[in-house]
Design an enzyme around this catalytic site. Structure first.
Site, PDB file in Angstrom:
ATOM      1  N   GLU A   1       0.812  -1.212   0.000  1.00 44.09           N
ATOM      2  CA  GLU A   1       0.000   0.000   0.000  1.00 44.09           C
ATOM      3  C   GLU A   1       0.852   1.272   0.000  1.00 44.09           C
ATOM      4  O   GLU A   1       0.594   2.224   0.725  1.00 44.09           O
ATOM      5  CB  GLU A   1      -0.966  -0.001   1.191  1.00 44.09           C
ATOM      6  CG  GLU A   1      -1.941  -1.159   1.165  1.00 44.09           C
ATOM      7  CD  GLU A   1      -2.966  -1.117   2.271  1.00 44.09           C
ATOM      8  OE1 GLU A   1      -4.143  -1.393   2.007  1.00 44.09           O
ATOM      9  OE2 GLU A   1      -2.580  -0.823   3.429  1.00 44.09           O
TER      10      GLU A   1
ATOM     11  N   ASP B   1      -8.827  -8.735   3.912  1.00 42.48           N
ATOM     12  CA  ASP B   1      -8.532  -7.640   4.844  1.00 42.48           C
ATOM     13  C   ASP B   1      -9.565  -7.540   5.962  1.00 42.48           C
ATOM     14  O   ASP B   1     -10.424  -6.668   5.924  1.00 42.48           O
ATOM     15  CB  ASP B   1      -8.473  -6.313   4.076  1.00 42.48           C
ATOM     16  CG  ASP B   1      -7.907  -5.168   4.913  1.00 42.48           C
ATOM     17  OD1 ASP B   1      -7.344  -5.432   5.990  1.00 42.48           O
ATOM     18  OD2 ASP B   1      -8.032  -4.013   4.483  1.00 42.48           O
TER      19      ASP B   1
ATOM     20  N   GLU C   1     -12.886  -2.119  11.986  1.00 48.48           N
ATOM     21  CA  GLU C   1     -12.804  -1.349  10.745  1.00 48.48           C
ATOM     22  C   GLU C   1     -13.913  -1.703   9.763  1.00 48.48           C
ATOM     23  O   GLU C   1     -14.475  -0.842   9.102  1.00 48.48           O
ATOM     24  CB  GLU C   1     -11.436  -1.574  10.092  1.00 48.48           C
ATOM     25  CG  GLU C   1     -11.265  -0.902   8.744  1.00 48.48           C
ATOM     26  CD  GLU C   1      -9.912  -1.174   8.117  1.00 48.48           C
ATOM     27  OE1 GLU C   1      -9.721  -0.775   6.953  1.00 48.48           O
ATOM     28  OE2 GLU C   1      -9.038  -1.796   8.778  1.00 48.48           O
TER      29      GLU C   1
END
Length: 717
Positions: free
Chosen positions: A307, A381, A409
Site C-alpha cells: 500500500e 482484509d 474497521e
C-alpha cells in the site's frame, strides 16, 4: 448556596461513580453479593504472605488489596511470611521455602517461564493457597487469575491450577500516529501524549499496562504500521523509554514499527537498500542506541512494499533480504522482527486474495530464526467473515504469527455490538489439513504443528482515550477476548463471554445468560446484514463506513467493491475455483476440493469462491436471490432481538452503561437496515427479481443511498 453545593457535590459523586465503572474495564471487583461465596472467601483468606519485594510483586500485592477491599469489604492481614492458617502465599519459585518447592515440583514441571500455579496445599497441617510461578511476572498473572476466580464467584476450596501461555508473543499493534490520530481508531485519540512525555506519566499508561497484564498480553507496538521515521529519533526514543519503564513491571515489552526508508529520512543516507553496507551499519547502530535506552526492547514490526510503503523491493531486493537485515541488527540483543505478509500489487489484480501466498510461500525456510511472519486471519482484509488465510500451515519452516483486528474497521466501528472472539475462534479452529486432519490454524500459531519455537498472536488495538477506552462498552470484550485467546488459542468464546460479563457487569444469572446469547450471536448478525453468503469488501471506499457495493471508479481495480462481488445478470460472487482464478489451489487438497466444488463449498463461503446464478438452489430450497435477501433481513431481525433483550436488563446494571448500550443498539439497528436496503436495491438491478416475502421493503431509493457522503468518518487518522 448550601443546596447548590449539595447538588453539585451529588453530581460529581454520581459522575465519578459512573465514569469509574466505564473506565475500570473488566477489573470492576464488584462486591460479592452471594453470601455463601463471600463466607467461603473470607474463611479461606485470613492473611496474605508476600514473598519478595520487586516492583512487580508490589503491584501484585496492591492488586490483591484492591480486589479484597472492593469485593469482600476488608483487606486480610499482610505479612512477609506465613503466620497462620488460611493464608494466600504469593511469591516466585526463588522466594519459596524448600517445603513448598518440594510440594509443587511436579506443578513447576508443567509450566513454562510465564506460567503460574494456583494451588490449595497443606503446610504443617494448615490449609494455604499458593500463587506462584518461575518469575515475578508469572506470579502477577497468577494473582489476576485468582482475583478472576473471585470475580466470577467460583469456589476456592480445592484449587489446582497450573496454566501457561501457549504463545510467546501476545501483542497489541497500535495504529497510532505521532499527531495522536489513530488509523482505524474509533475510540478517541491515541493514549500516548507524546508532547507531555517523557516527564508526564499519565495514570492511563499504568492502567493500560494493568489491564493488559490481567489478560496476559506481554507486548505493545506503540506506533502505526504506516510508520513515521521520527519515532526512531532520540527526541522520541526518550519518550518511548519512559513508556517502557512504566510497562516493564507488568511484563510488557515495547516494540516499534520501523519505517524501511528511515536511513534516508532521518539518517541522511542516499539509499535504504538492505544490501548496502552503510544501511546495514545504520540499522545496527540504531538498534544499539535503542537497546542502550531500553534493554528489554522487543524489536521491530515492519510493513514493507505494501500500500505504498517503502521496502526492499524498491531496490530490487526481496522480503527475505529486508527482514534478515533487520533481524541481524537486533539479534545480539535478543530482539525479533515481525514482518507483515499483507501485500498486494496493482500490477497483478487477477485476484488480490492470492498475492500474499504467492509472494511469501516460496520464502519458506529462508528467514532468520528471529523473524516471524505476521499474517492476517484472511487473505483479503479483516472482513466480517473470511476463510482462513492459505499461508497458515503452508510454511512449515517459518514461524507464522496471527494478526487479528480488534478494532472494528469493517464491522461497524465502535457503534455496533460485535463480539469478535467468535470470529477469532472460527479462524483458530479451521483445519488446514496440511499435516492431515486436525492441523488447525491454532496449532500453526502455537508452534505445535511444526515445532516452531517462536510463536505469536497480534491484535490491532481498538483502544483510544475515550472514557471507556474502546468507544463501546461491549468493545471492551474484544480487547479482553483477544488477550485470553492469545494466551490460549483453544479457549471457547462462550467461556470468554461468560468471564467478561461476570467481571464487568454482574454475576446475576438472569443477566448473564440472555446477554451472553446476544454476544455469541452478534458476529453472525453483522455478517448477515453486511456480507452474507461469502460476500466481502463491499464497504464504502476509504473510510469503510457503510455499504458501497456500487463503487467502481477507483484507480486500482482491487480497491473497488465491484471487483469483489462481480454481480451481473447471470449471478454474483468471485470465482476462485479451478474454472476461475484457482485460488483454492493454495489450500491443502482436502480443503481445496471442499471449496472448489459448488455442492460442498460451505454456504457461508459460497460467494467468496464461486460466481453463482441468482436461481441457484441453496440447501434450504431457496434460490440464491431469495436466500441472500432473507439473510440481510435476518441480520436486521437479530439486531432488533438484541434491542429487545437489552431493554429487559435495565434492573441488573448501572443506568449509565445501560443507556449507553441502548443508544448504540439503536444506531446499529438503523445502520443494519441501511446495509440491507442499499445492498438489496443495488443487487436487485442485476437479479431482476422481487424481494421475497418476509423482507421489509426499502423506504429510500438506491440513488439516495449512493448520494450519502461521509467526509469526516472516524478512523482515517
Amino acid at each position: 448556596m448550601a443546596l447548590l453545593r449539595f447538588v453539585f457535590l451529588f453530581f460529581l459523586i454520581s459522575f465519578s461513580a459512573s465514569a469509574q465503572k466505564d473506565y475500570k474495564l473488566w477489573l470492576q471487583y464488584n462486591a460479592v453479593t452471594n453470601s455463601g461465596m463471600a463466607s467461603e472467601y473470607k474463611n479461606n483468606i485470613k492473611g496474605i504472605a508476600i514473598l519478595g519485594n520487586s516492583e512487580t510483586i508490589k503491584i501484585a500485592e496492591k492488586e490483591l488489596k484492591t480486589g479484597f477491599l472492593d469485593m469482600l469489604g476488608n483487606i486480610p492481614e499482610i505479612k512477609s511470611e506465613v503466620k497462620g492458617e488460611s493464608y494466600i502465599i504469593v511469591g516466585s519459585y526463588s522466594n519459596l521455602n524448600s517445603e513448598i518447592k518440594n510440594e509443587l515440583q511436579s506443578d513447576f514441571d508443567k509450566i513454562n517461564n510465564e506460567g503460574f500455579i494456583i494451588k490449595s496445599i497443606s503446610l504443617k497441617n494448615k490449609k494455604q493457597i499458593i500463587i506462584t510461578g518461575k518469575n515475578d511476572v508469572a506470579v502477577l498473572y497468577g494473582v489476576f487469575n485468582f482475583l478472576r476466580i473471585l470475580q466470577t464467584n467460583k469456589s476456592i476450596k480445592s484449587l489446582n491450577i497450573a496454566d501457561s501461555p501457549k504463545t510467546n508473543i501476545r501483542i497489541l499493534n497500535h495504529w497510532d500516529n505521532l499527531d495522536r490520530t489513530i488509523e482505524r481508531g474509533y475510540a478517541g485519540f491515541s493514549l500516548w501524549n507524546w508532547q507531555k512525555l517523557p516527564d508526564f506519566i499519565d495514570q492511563r499508561y499504568i492502567d493500560y499496562a494493568r489491564a493488559n497484564a490481567s489478560i496476559g498480553i506481554n507486548g505493545t507496538v506503540l506506533n502505526n504500521v504506516n510508520a513515521n521515521a521520527l519515532i526512531l529519533t532520540p527526541q522520541y526514543l526518550e519518550k518511548v523509554e519512559a513508556l517502557a519503564n512504566v510497562f516493564r513491571p507488568y511484563g510488557i515489552k515495547v516494540y516499534l514499527t520501523a519505517r524501511f526508508s528511515a536511513p534516508i529520512e532521518i539518517g541522511k543516507l542516499k539509499t535504504a537498500d538492505p544490501k548496502d553496507p552503510e544501511v546495514i551499519n545504520w540499522w545496527k547502530n540504531k538498534s544499539a542506541e535503542i537497546y542502550k535506552r531500553i534493554p528489554d526492547f522487543g524489536g521491530f514490526l515492519v510493513k514493507a512494499n505494501s500500500e505504498g510503503q517503502p521496502g526492499p523491493q524498491n531496490y530490487g531486493r526481496d522480503h527475505v533480504d529486508g527482514a534478515n537485515m533487520l533481524a541481524d541488527a537486533v539479534a545480539s540483543f535478543g530482539g525479533i522482527i515481525m514482518w507483515r505478509a499483507f501485500v498486494y500489487s496493482e500490477h497483478d489484480a487477477n485476484d488480490r486474495a492470492k498475492q500474499a501466498y504467492a509472494e511469501f510461500q516460496p520464502y519458506d525456510g529462508k528467514f532468520k530464526e528471529n523473524v516471524i511472519v505476521q499474517v492476517k486471519n484472511g487473505a483479503i482484509d479483516f472482513q466480517p467473515r473470511e476463510p482462513f488465510h492459505p499461508l497458515f500451515g503452508a510454511m512449515p519452516k517459518t514461524p507464522l504469527m496471527m494478526e487479528f483486528q480488534i478494532t472494528q474497521e469493517y464491522l461497524g466501528f465502535s457503534t455496533h455490538l460485535v463480539f469478535l472472539p467468535k470470529l477469532f475462534q472460527e479462524v483458530l479452529e479451521s483445519d488446514t489439513y496440511q499435516k492431515g486432519k486436525g492441523s488447525t490454524v491454532a496449532k500453526v500459531i502455537d508452534g505445535t504443528l511444526y515445532q516452531n519455537k517462536l510463536t505469536g498472536i497480534a491484535g490491532v488495538a481498538n483502544i483510544g482515550n475515550d472514557l471507556n477506552w474502546t468507544g463501546h462498552p461491549f468493545a471492551q470484550a474484544n480487547w479482553y477476548g483477544f488477550g485470553r485467546l492469545a494466551w490460549n488459542p483453544y479457549l471457547d468464546s462462550e467461556t470468554i463471554a461468560d468471564e467478561w460479563l461476570r467481571s464487568t457487569f454482574s454475576n446475576d444469572e438472569n443477566f448473564i445468560q440472555p446477554v451472553k446469547n446476544i454476544m455469541i450471536d452478534s458476529r453472525e448478525a453483522v455478517v448477515n446484514y453486511m456480507t452474507p453468503c461469502g460476500l466481502h469488501h463491499i464497504m464504502d471506499t476509504g473510510h469503510h463506513y457503510g455499504p458501497g457495493p456500487w463503487i467502481s471508479n477507483l484507480s486500482r481495480p482491487e480497491w473497488n467493491p465491484t471487483y469483489y462481488h462481480k454481480a451481473d445478470k447471470n449471478g454474483i460472487g468471485f470465482d476462485r475455483s479451478k474454472s476461475g482464478t484457482y485460488a483454492v489451489s493454495q489450500y491443502a487438497p482436502e480443503v481445496a476440493n471442499l471449496f472448489d466444488n459448488l455442492e460442498t463449498c460451505p454456504e457461508k463461503d459460497l460467494l467468496w469462491f464461486h460466481h453463482v446464478s441468482w436461481d441457484y438452489k441453496l440447501k434450504n430450497g431457496q434460490t440464491l436471490w431469495n436466500g441472500l435477501a432473507l439473510k440481510y433481513q435476518e441480520g436486521v431481525n437479530q439486531v432488533k432481538e438484541m434491542q429487545d433483550v437489552w431493554k429487559k436488563m435495565e434492573k441488573y446494571i448501572d443506568s449509565e452503561r445501560f443507556k449507553e448500550v441502548e443508544m448504540l443498539l439503536e444506531i446499529q439497528c438503523k445502520e443494519a437496515k441501511w446495509w440491507r436496503d442499499a445492498c438489496l436495491l443495488y443487487f436487485q438491478q442485476f437479479s431482476g427479481k422481487e424481494l421475497p416475502a418476509g423482507v421489509e421493503k426499502p423506504t429510500q431509493t438506491l440513488d439516495y443511498f449512493k448520494s450519502l457522503k461521509f467526509p469526516f468518518a472516524p478512523g482515517n487518522g
